[in-house]
Design an enzyme around this catalytic site. Structure first.
Site, mmCIF file in Angstrom:
data_model
loop_
_atom_site.group_PDB
_atom_site.id
_atom_site.type_symbol
_atom_site.label_atom_id
_atom_site.label_comp_id
_atom_site.label_asym_id
_atom_site.label_seq_id
_atom_site.Cartn_x
_atom_site.Cartn_y
_atom_site.Cartn_z
ATOM 1 N N HIS A 396 0.848 -1.200 0.000
ATOM 2 C CA HIS A 396 0.000 0.000 0.000
ATOM 3 C C HIS A 396 0.882 1.249 0.000
ATOM 4 C CE1 HIS A 396 -4.182 -1.039 0.013
ATOM 5 N NE2 HIS A 396 -4.547 0.109 0.571
ATOM 6 N N ASN A 402 -4.287 2.536 -4.186
ATOM 7 C CA ASN A 402 -3.393 1.375 -4.145
ATOM 8 C C ASN A 402 -3.975 0.148 -4.840
ATOM 9 O OD1 ASN A 402 -1.038 2.263 -2.303
ATOM 10 N ND2 ASN A 402 -2.838 2.935 -1.175
ATOM 11 N N GLY A 403 -5.260 -0.123 -4.631
ATOM 12 C CA GLY A 403 -5.874 -1.274 -5.287
ATOM 13 C C GLY A 403 -5.855 -1.135 -6.791
ATOM 14 N N ARG A 404 -6.186 0.052 -7.269
ATOM 15 C CA ARG A 404 -6.211 0.278 -8.714
ATOM 16 C C ARG A 404 -4.817 0.167 -9.326
ATOM 17 N NH1 ARG A 404 -10.009 5.492 -7.909
ATOM 18 N NH2 ARG A 404 -8.938 5.287 -5.916
ATOM 19 N N ALA A 406 -2.334 -1.509 -8.123
ATOM 20 C CA ALA A 406 -1.899 -2.903 -8.028
ATOM 21 C C ALA A 406 -2.452 -3.714 -9.198
ATOM 22 C CB ALA A 406 -2.356 -3.505 -6.699
ATOM 23 N N ARG A 407 -3.711 -3.472 -9.566
ATOM 24 C CA ARG A 407 -4.310 -4.217 -10.684
ATOM 25 C C ARG A 407 -3.732 -3.757 -12.023
ATOM 26 N NH1 ARG A 407 -8.377 -3.778 -6.809
ATOM 27 N NH2 ARG A 407 -9.222 -1.805 -7.610
#
Length: 493
Positions: A396, A402-404, A406-407
């Protein structure tokens, strides 16, 4: 009367050389509406002590009473009174000004330079490079009070800049300080600053450093050992395996962009940036945010700009430093409208989600660099994608997005090898989040790998040059449904 009422609403009032204004102030003071708390300083706040009011309004006092003053030395880096009571400024003379609860330390010095910043109205602040030079000055302390920060604090501040903004940022500070030094008469201070920066960038002698954080940097990036252990567990589960390789069927530019639209749509939806499909289509087609949802619209646009660009999505990191720079560049694009979230900069404070505490902000760069070791050993494209996505999600590294990101990094691994990218549809959100939590909390990578393989297969059947047909395929797969209402259906084509 309206003028008097307006004055009464202001907490701070100042004496004026204008006779009419001065008469109004005097009249209000005689009526007991305002109180004089220092020379030429009045307040309409009759409940709090003068020192409390003055401390809260220190910048207003400086701006009004000493126009053109420059916050300097440690005050230009801290932007608050030292010990709650002392402010250091560069002005036209040297002396101390004592007010209730506040001492202003004036020091005669160089005039305001072109890039010195407006802090508040008529009050300025030394630009970053000048502030660092000022804090390298030798100073005699009395009662443990110094106009300059301790050298260990300077080192840690420079180290933070490197971690959050990159080495180019601290080099830019050094270049500007080099230019300013002869103008300010601070050549000696520049030599000291240059030595610290050179040492932090591993081109100097670590024995000259004082801060434990800076020394750790000079010896090698500090990292989160528990996260590295977790990454090793995932590496062991992925290493040496052969996974399915679903070819990317979105070969044309139109098809690739169609997939990129839904990839962006779902990646934002899963993070709470929810739009109707037709609204998202309008944003992408017109490249214009919805007026009432500017930042959310830009999130959709920023994500789409990255994932619809086949060239950008063919770039994968070949070194730890490339990983960090690639992350910062893509994050700067993705979150460019959310200035408060510092697009393109690693976090400068800790973040968490529920009971999950992510990697300490001081360990972000070192943990990513150390985690890169396991990534570089993996050969299978799906394995590298799965590892990369989890590593970024677990560290993070940013305040938001962060999620976006990471993908995005996961799908770049696949797209660079001409494989289908992965969509995490709304209906699959709980499977996705649950598998991540199980790996984080129970060190069990099996559900995570199984979850990604399923959505990898599902995504491989989402292709075509007709966006409406692609949307219909997603509808039939229950992709837009809430997890409580339906299950993901894979429909082979």
């Amino acid at each position: 009367m309206e003028r008097i009422l307006m004055i009464r609403l202001q907490e701070m009032l100042f004496g004026s050389s204008n006779k009419a204004e001065s008469a109004k102030i005097s009249a209000l003071e005689k009526k007991g509406v305002i109180l004089k708390i220092a020379p030429r300083i009045y307040t309409s706040n009759l409940q709090e002590h003068p020192e409390v009011i003055i401390k809260r309004n220190w910048f207003r006092i400086l701006s009004n009473q000493f126009p053109g003053a420059i916050l300097s030395h440690r005050s230009a880096l801290e932007f608050k009174p030292v010990n709650g009571e002392h402010i250091f400024v560069t002005y036209s003379y040297t002396r101390k000004n004592h007010l209730p609860g506040l001492t202003i330390h004036f020091q005669q010095g160089p005039v305001r330079q072109e890039n010195d910043n407006v802090f508040f109205e008529n009050l300025y602040a030394s630009q970053e490079a000048r502030a660092f030079l000022e804090n390298m000055q030798e100073t005699r302390t009395r009662n443990d009070l110094s106009k300059t920060l301790p050298i260990s604090d300077i080192e840690e501040r420079l180290d933070l800049i490197i971690r959050s903004r990159g080495e180019e940022a601290v080099n830019a500070i050094r270049d500007e300080a080099r230019r300013l030094a002869p103008i300010l008469g601070m050549e000696k201070e520049f030599s000291k600053l240059n030595l610290v920066i050179s040492t932090l960038l591993n081109t100097g002698d670590s024995r000259s450093l004082h801060s434990p954080v800076a020394i750790a940097r000079s010896l090698g990036e500090p990292f989160d050992p528990q996260r590295i252990k977790l990454f090793e567990i995932l590496y062991q589960a992925l290493s040496g395996k052969t996974f399915p390789a679903y070819a990317d069927k979105n070969l044309s530019l139109i098809a690739y962009r169609n997939f990129g639209f839904f990839e962006s749509y779902f990646s934002n939806y899963i993070e709470g940036t929810e739009f109707a499909v037709n609204e998202a289509q309008q944003i992408i087609q017109t490249e214009t945010p919805l007026p009432e949802r500017d930042e959310d619209s830009h999130d959709i646009l920023g994500t789409y700009q990255i994932v619809s660009d086949r060239r950008e999505m063919s770039i994968t990191p070949s070194s730890p430093d490339e990983l960090l720079q690639l992350l910062r560049n893509r994050h700067a694009t993705l979150l460019r409208a959310r200035i408060s979230k510092k697009p393109g900069q690693f976090k400068d404070k800790n973040n968490r989600a529920g009971n999950t505490e992510f990697v300490d902000w001081q360990l972000v760069a070192g943990t990513l660099k150390k985690g890169f070791d396991w990534y570089s050993l993996l050969k299978d494209p799906f394995a590298k994608a799965a590892y990369m996505m989890f590593m970024i999600s677990e560290v993070h590294p940013f305040l938001d997005g962060n999620g976006r990101i990471a993908r995005v990094m996961m799908n770049a691994e696949l797209s660079s090898k001409s494989l289908s990218k992965i969509i995490i549809p709304t209906v699959y959100r709980e499977d996705y989040m649950g598998a991540l939590r199980k790996l984080t909390r129970q060190y069990d990578p099996t559900p995570y790998i199984r979850m990604l393989l399923r959505t990898f297969e599902f995504s491989s059947y989402i292709y075509g040059e007709d966006q409406l047909n692609m949307e219909n395929e997603l509808i039939q797969s229950n992709a837009f449904q809430d997890p409580e209402a339906a299950k993901l259906v894979i429909i082979p084509r």
